[in-house]
Design a protein around this motif. Structure first.
Motif, PDB file in Angstrom:
ATOM      1  N   UNK A   1      -3.024  13.134  15.547  1.00  0.00           N
ATOM      2  CA  UNK A   1      -3.128  12.023  16.505  1.00  0.00           C
ATOM      3  C   UNK A   1      -4.505  11.375  16.403  1.00  0.00           C
TER       4      UNK A   1
ATOM      5  N   UNK B   1      -4.642   9.275  13.378  1.00  0.00           N
ATOM      6  CA  UNK B   1      -3.866   8.039  13.526  1.00  0.00           C
ATOM      7  C   UNK B   1      -4.592   6.976  14.328  1.00  0.00           C
ATOM      8  N   UNK B   2      -5.587   7.395  15.075  1.00  0.00           N
ATOM      9  CA  UNK B   2      -6.338   6.391  15.831  1.00  0.00           C
ATOM     10  C   UNK B   2      -6.938   5.346  14.898  1.00  0.00           C
ATOM     11  N   UNK B   3      -7.246   5.786  13.665  1.00  0.00           N
ATOM     12  CA  UNK B   3      -7.838   4.858  12.704  1.00  0.00           C
ATOM     13  C   UNK B   3      -6.837   3.811  12.261  1.00  0.00           C
ATOM     14  N   UNK B   4      -5.543   4.069  12.498  1.00  0.00           N
ATOM     15  CA  UNK B   4      -4.520   3.117  12.060  1.00  0.00           C
ATOM     16  C   UNK B   4      -4.011   2.293  13.228  1.00  0.00           C
ATOM     17  N   UNK B   5      -4.750   2.272  14.311  1.00  0.00           N
ATOM     18  CA  UNK B   5      -4.278   1.629  15.512  1.00  0.00           C
ATOM     19  C   UNK B   5      -5.172   0.458  15.866  1.00  0.00           C
ATOM     20  N   UNK B   6      -4.535  -0.614  16.263  1.00  0.00           N
ATOM     21  CA  UNK B   6      -5.297  -1.776  16.701  1.00  0.00           C
ATOM     22  C   UNK B   6      -6.190  -1.388  17.872  1.00  0.00           C
ATOM     23  N   UNK B   7      -7.475  -1.643  17.728  1.00  0.00           N
ATOM     24  CA  UNK B   7      -8.403  -1.325  18.811  1.00  0.00           C
ATOM     25  C   UNK B   7      -8.674   0.157  18.951  1.00  0.00           C
ATOM     26  N   UNK B   8      -8.141   0.974  18.050  1.00  0.00           N
ATOM     27  CA  UNK B   8      -8.326   2.421  18.154  1.00  0.00           C
ATOM     28  C   UNK B   8      -9.732   2.846  17.741  1.00  0.00           C
ATOM     29  N   UNK B   9     -10.143   3.988  18.277  1.00  0.00           N
ATOM     30  CA  UNK B   9     -11.440   4.544  17.972  1.00  0.00           C
ATOM     31  C   UNK B   9     -11.316   5.278  16.635  1.00  0.00           C
ATOM     32  N   UNK B  10     -12.137   4.920  15.644  1.00  0.00           N
ATOM     33  CA  UNK B  10     -12.057   5.594  14.341  1.00  0.00           C
ATOM     34  C   UNK B  10     -12.981   6.806  14.354  1.00  0.00           C
TER      35      UNK B  10
END
Lengths: 446, 318
Positions: free
Chosen positions: B268, B271-280
C-alpha cells in the motif's frame, strides 16, 4: 514477477466484475425506491441524529476534510479507509458489491471507471439528493464524466486533471531549445535534445492507456460512443490519425524513454533530467514535490502543445469522483459528506493542501490563480491549469468497461512500443479486442 | 612396472612411450582418490557458477541494506549499489515506525498474530496428523495419502478466490480469521511430518510405552514429541515463512488497513507513488522491507541446524 501479479490482479478484477454484473441484475428490482427526492431537511435531520459513514478513498486531502466534517457535525463519525488505490481499490469494491457485504457508504471512483459501476447499478443516482442542481458549479469535463449524457448523477467530481506540459527548464536551457507550442515543434525538440545528449529523451512512454486516451481526446478524436448499452469503438477518425502520425515519429526514431510511468525509474528520470517533459494532469505538482524533491526549481509548467498552431483545445487526464455505492448505508449522511468534500467547505481546505479542484469558483479565485509554486521556481502555474480546464471539450466518453479495455492496452497497443507493429495497427487490435469483449458482455457493439 | 621419471629418461623409445603411458595413468588414479568422499573435486566451472549464484542472491540484499540508508532524494540521486552522501538509516527507521500514526507497528503485530496462530496452528495440526498417519493403521489411509499429495500440488493462490467466496458467505471476510483459518492447513507440512515421524519414532518404543501402561496421549507427548523436535522446527520454519510472506490471501480477504499484514501494508505504501497527490515514500518502503525480513533472517540463522537435520531425515536408510 511484477507482471504476473498485475495479470493476476487483472484476471481477478475481471472475475469480480462479472460477479458484480450478475448480482446487480438480480438485485435491481427495488430500483424505484432510490428515485424519491431527498430534501435538504431530511439530510439536516440525519446529520443531527448522527451515525457513521465508511469512506473508501485514497485522496490524501480527505483526511483533513473528514476531521473538519466531524468537528462540524460531532454526532457523525467518518471512517476513512485510505490504504488502497487503483486496481486493488476496484477489486475490493467489486468483491464487496458482489458479496453484498462490507460495501462502503462512500467510494472514490476515477472518471474512467465510473461507467462500469453506473451501468451495473452498483452506484446510487445522486440527483434525488439535489446533486443535479450543482451542475453550474463544476467545469464541463468532470461534470460530463459524472453524468455521462444522462440525467443521472453518479458521483460528485472531487478533482480534475486538465492537462499541461511540464518541462525540465534546466535541460531545455542547457541545450538552448525553445519550449514547444505545437506537437510538430515537440517532435523537433525531441530530436534536438536526443542528439545533444543521447541520454536525454523528450518523454517516457512505454504504453499507457490513460495517456493515450487523453492525447486522443485533445486531438479531437472521439473513439468511444456510448448510449446506454449501445457502444461503438473506432480509432480511425481524423483526430486519431493526427495523434498516431506524430507519436509514430517519436517511436520510430526512438525518442521516447522506455520507462513505465509511476515506477521508481520514472521518478528517477524526472529528477536527473533523463525525461525532459511530461504531458499530464494538473494534479501532478503535488507528486513532483514528494516524488522528485531533488529537482525542485528545475521544472516549469506550460500549456499543452497544440495540434494546429493557435488551437487551444485541451483534455483531461485522471481525476476522480466520490460516489455512493447502492448497497452502502446511511445514504443521507454519506451524501452530506460527499457534498461537503466536493462542493462545500471541504474544497477550500483540499485546494490548500494541493488538490486540483473541479469547481469554477475555486478555479477562478484570485488566491488560487496567484498561488506561486515554489517547486516551479515561483511560477503561477494555476493560471495555465485553469486556462486548460476551461478549454477541455466536454463531449468525451469512456467505455462502460474501460477498466477492462485499459487492462489489455499493453497487449495490443503496447506492441507498437517494443516491436514492428505500427501504432495505428496497435489501436486497431485494441479496438477489435474491446469490441469482442463488449459483445461477450452483452453490449450492442457497432 | 613402476613408471618413475628415471625410467622415462632412459634411451629406448618404446620404453619412453610405455613410461609416458604410465605417468599419465598415475595422476588419473590419484585424481580419482582425491575427490572421494572427504575431499571433493575442485572445478573451476562449479566455482564460477557458485560465485555467480552468490552474487545473484547477495546483491539484492546488499542493495536493500544500502538503499535503506538513503532519503527519498538520495535514492533518486545516487547509484543503487553505493551509499549516498546522507546516511539516513536511523531517521528512516524512525519514520517507518511513526508514519501514519505508527501503522507499521500495527502491521507488524498483525503479522506476528497471523504467524503465531496460523503457522503455529498449522505446525501443531501437521504434527498430530503426521504422527497419526505414520504410526496408526486405519481404513482409507491410502485415500488420505492421495489427498495430501494432491493438496501439496495445488498452489494456495489457486484456492484463494473460492476460499474468499466461501468465507464471505460465512461473514468472515475482513476479519483476522479470514487469514488465520486458511493458514492452518499446510499439506506439505503434514507430509513432511508424516515422513519424519515414520523414520524418527521406532515402533518398538511406542509398544514399550504402551506395555508400561501409558495412554495414547501420554505416549504422544512424552515419548513421540521429543523425538519429533527437529521435524517440528522444520515444519514451523516452512509455515512461518509461508505465512509471513503471504500476500495474495490477505489481499483479497482484508479491506480494513488496520488488519493488514506487513506485506500488504508495504505494498500500500509503494502504491502511494502511483496515486494522484499521493505521498511518495520509497525510502520508507525500502526500510520497511528491510525491517520485515530481519525477523525471518534471525529465525533462519537460529534454527538452521535443526532445519538441516530435519530436511535430511529419511534420506539415508540406516
Amino acid at each position: 514477477m511484477r507482471r504476473t501479479t498485475s495479470r493476476l490482479m487483472r484476471g481477478l478484477a475481471v472475475l469480480s466484475v462479472l460477479a458484480l454484473g450478475a448480482t446487480a441484475c438480480g438485485g435491481s428490482d427495488d430500483d424505484s425506491s432510490g428515485s424519491k427526492p431527498v430534501s435538504s431537511g431530511d439530510i439536516q435531520a440525519a446529520l443531527k441524529k448522527g451515525g457513521s459513514v465508511t469512506v473508501w478513498a485514497w485522496e490524501p486531502t480527505l483526511k483533513t476534510v473528514a476531521a473538519d466534517f466531524q468537528k462540524k457535525y460531532p454526532k457523525v463519525k467518518i471512517n476513512l479507509v485510505a490504504e488502497r488505490s487503483g486496481d486493488k481499490h476496484y477489486t475490493a469494491l467489486s468483491n464487496a458489491i458482489s458479496a453484498e457485504k462490507g460495501v462502503p457508504d462512500v467510494a472514490q471512483v476515477e472518471y474512467f471507471a465510473l461507467g462500469q459501476y453506473a451501468l451495473t447499478k452498483g452506484l446510487s443516482d445522486l440527483a434525488p439528493y439535489g446533486a443535479d442542481k450543482l451542475k453550474s458549479k463544476y467545469t464541463a469535463g468532470p461534470w460530463n464524466a459524472v453524468t455521462q449524457g444522462s440525467d443521472k448523477v453518479w458521483g460528485l467530481p472531487m478533482d480534475s486533471g486538465p492537462m499541461a506540459l511540464y518541462y525540465n527548464k534546466k535541460v531545455f536551457d542547457k541545450y538552448k531549445i525553445a519550449v514547444p507550442t505545437t506537437w510538430d515543434e515537440y517532435v523537433e525538440a525531441a530530436r534536438k535534445l536526443h542528439k545533444a545528449d543521447p541520454k536525454v529523451y523528450i518523454a517516457n512512454d512505454a504504453g499507457d492507456a490513460g495517456f493515450t486516451t487523453s492525447m486522443l481526446w485533445q486531438a479531437g478524436s472521439r473513439p468511444y460512443k456510448v448510449d446506454g448499452t449501445k457502444v461503438s469503438v473506432d480509432f480511425s477518425d481524423a483526430g486519431a490519425k493526427k495523434y498516431t502520425d506524430t507519436w509514430q515519429k517519436l517511436i520510430d526514431e526512438k525518442l521516447l524513454a522506455p520507462i513505465n510511468g509511476w515506477t521508481d525509474d520514472w521518478y528517477k528520470g524526472l529528477g536527473d533530467g533523463t525525461i525532459a517533459t511530461l504531458a499530464s494532469g494538473a494534479w501532478m505538482p503535488a507528486n513532483f514535490v514528494t516524488g522528485v524533491p531533488n529537482a525542485a526549481g528545475d521544472w516549469r509548467a506550460a500549456p499543452m502543445p497544440a495540434w494546429t498552431k493557435g488551437d487551444k483545445a485541451s483534455a483531461e487526464n485522471g481525476g476522480s469522483s466520490l460516489t455512493l455505492p447502492e448497497l452502502g448505508k446511511n445514504k443521507e449522511l454519506a451524501y452530506a459528506f460527499v457534498e461537503y468534500a466536493n462542493s462545500g467547505a471541504g474544497v477550500q481546505s483540499r485546494v490548500k493542501e494541493g488538490a486540483f479542484p473541479a469547481t469554477n469558483a475555486e478555479l477562478q479565485a484570485d488566491s488560487f490563480l496567484n498561488t506561486e509554486f515554489e517547486y516551479f521556481g515561483g511560477q503561477k502555474a494555476n493560471e495555465i491549469f485553469a486556462d486548460s480546464a476551461a478549454n477541455v471539450a466536454d463531449d468525451w466518453s469512456y467505455l462502460p468497461f474501460q477498466q477492462y479495455a485499459n487492462s489489455i492496452f499493453n497487449d495490443t497497443v503496447g506492441k507498437a512500443y517494443v516491436g514492428n507493429t505500427k501504432l495505428t495497427d496497435g489501436l486497431k487490435s485494441w479496438q477489435d479486442a474491446s469490441v469482442k469483449y463488449g459483445k461477450e458482455q452483452g453490449f450492442t457493439v457497432e | 612396472m613402476s613408471g618413475t621419471s628415471s625410467s622415462a629418461t632412459s634411451a629406448s623409445p618404446s620404453a619412453s612411450a610405455a613410461a609416458t603411458g604410465t605417468t599419465r595413468a598415475v595422476p588419473r588414479l590419484r585424481k580419482r582418490r582425491e575427490h572421494s568422499a572427504g575431499r571433493p573435486r575442485r572445478s573451476v566451472l562449479l566455482t564460477v557458477l557458485t560465485g555467480l549464484i552468490l552474487v545473484y542472491t547477495v546483491v539484492p540484499l546488499l542493495w536493500l541494506v544500502i538503499s535503506a540508508t538513503k532519503t527519498q532524494e538520495g535514492l533518486a540521486d545516487s547509484s543503487g549499489l553505493w551509499f549516498a552522501d546522507d546516511f539516513a538509516l536511523w531517521s528512516n527507521i524512525h519514520d517507518t515506525f511513526t508514519y501514519h500514526d505508527g501503522i507499521f507497528v500495527r502491521w507488524l503485530l498483525n503479522t506476528l498474530l497471523y504467524v503465531g496462530l496460523g503457522a503455529g496452528g498449522a505446525t501443531f495440526l501437521a504434527i498430530l496428523g503426521g504422527y497419526a498417519l505414520a504410526k496408526f493403521d486405519f481404513p482409507g489411509k491410502r485415500g488420505v495419502f492421495a489427498v495430501v499429495i494432491g493438496a501439496v500440488a495445488v498452489p494456495g493462490t489457486a484456492l484463494a478466490v473460492p476460499t474468499f467466496l466461501m468465507f464471505s458467505k460465512m461473514g468472515l471476510t475482513d476479519t483476522p480469521w479470514a487469514v488465520i483459518i486458511p493458514s492452518l492447513v499446510s499439506p506439505f507440512g503434514l507430509y513432511l511430518m508424516w515422513v519424519f515421524a515414520t523414520e524418527a519414532i521406532p515402533v518398538e518404543l511406542l509398544e514399550a510405552a504402551r506395555i508400561d501402561g501409558a495412554g495414547e496421549a501420554r505416549t504422544f507427548f512424552k515419548v513421540a514429541l521429543p523425538l519429533l523436535a527437529p521435524g517440528i522446527v522444520t515444519v514451523l520454519l516452512f509455515t512461518t515463512v509461508a505465512t509471513w510472506n503471504n500476500y495474495f490471501l490477505p489481499l483479497i480477504m482484508l479491506k480494513d488497513p488496520d488488519w493488514y499484514p506487513l506485506t500488504l501494508g508495504l505494498d500500500a505504501w509503494n502504491n502511494q507513488a502511483q496515486t494522484i497527490g499521493g505521498d511518495v515514500i520509497f525510502n520508507l518502503v525500502i526500510t520497511g522491507s528491510l525491517l520485515t525480513i530481519v525477523p525471518l533472517i534471525a529465525a533462519f540463522l537460529l534454527l538452521q541446524k535443526y532445519w538441516q537435520s530435519g530436511l535430511a531425515a529419511g534420506s539415508v536408510k540406516e
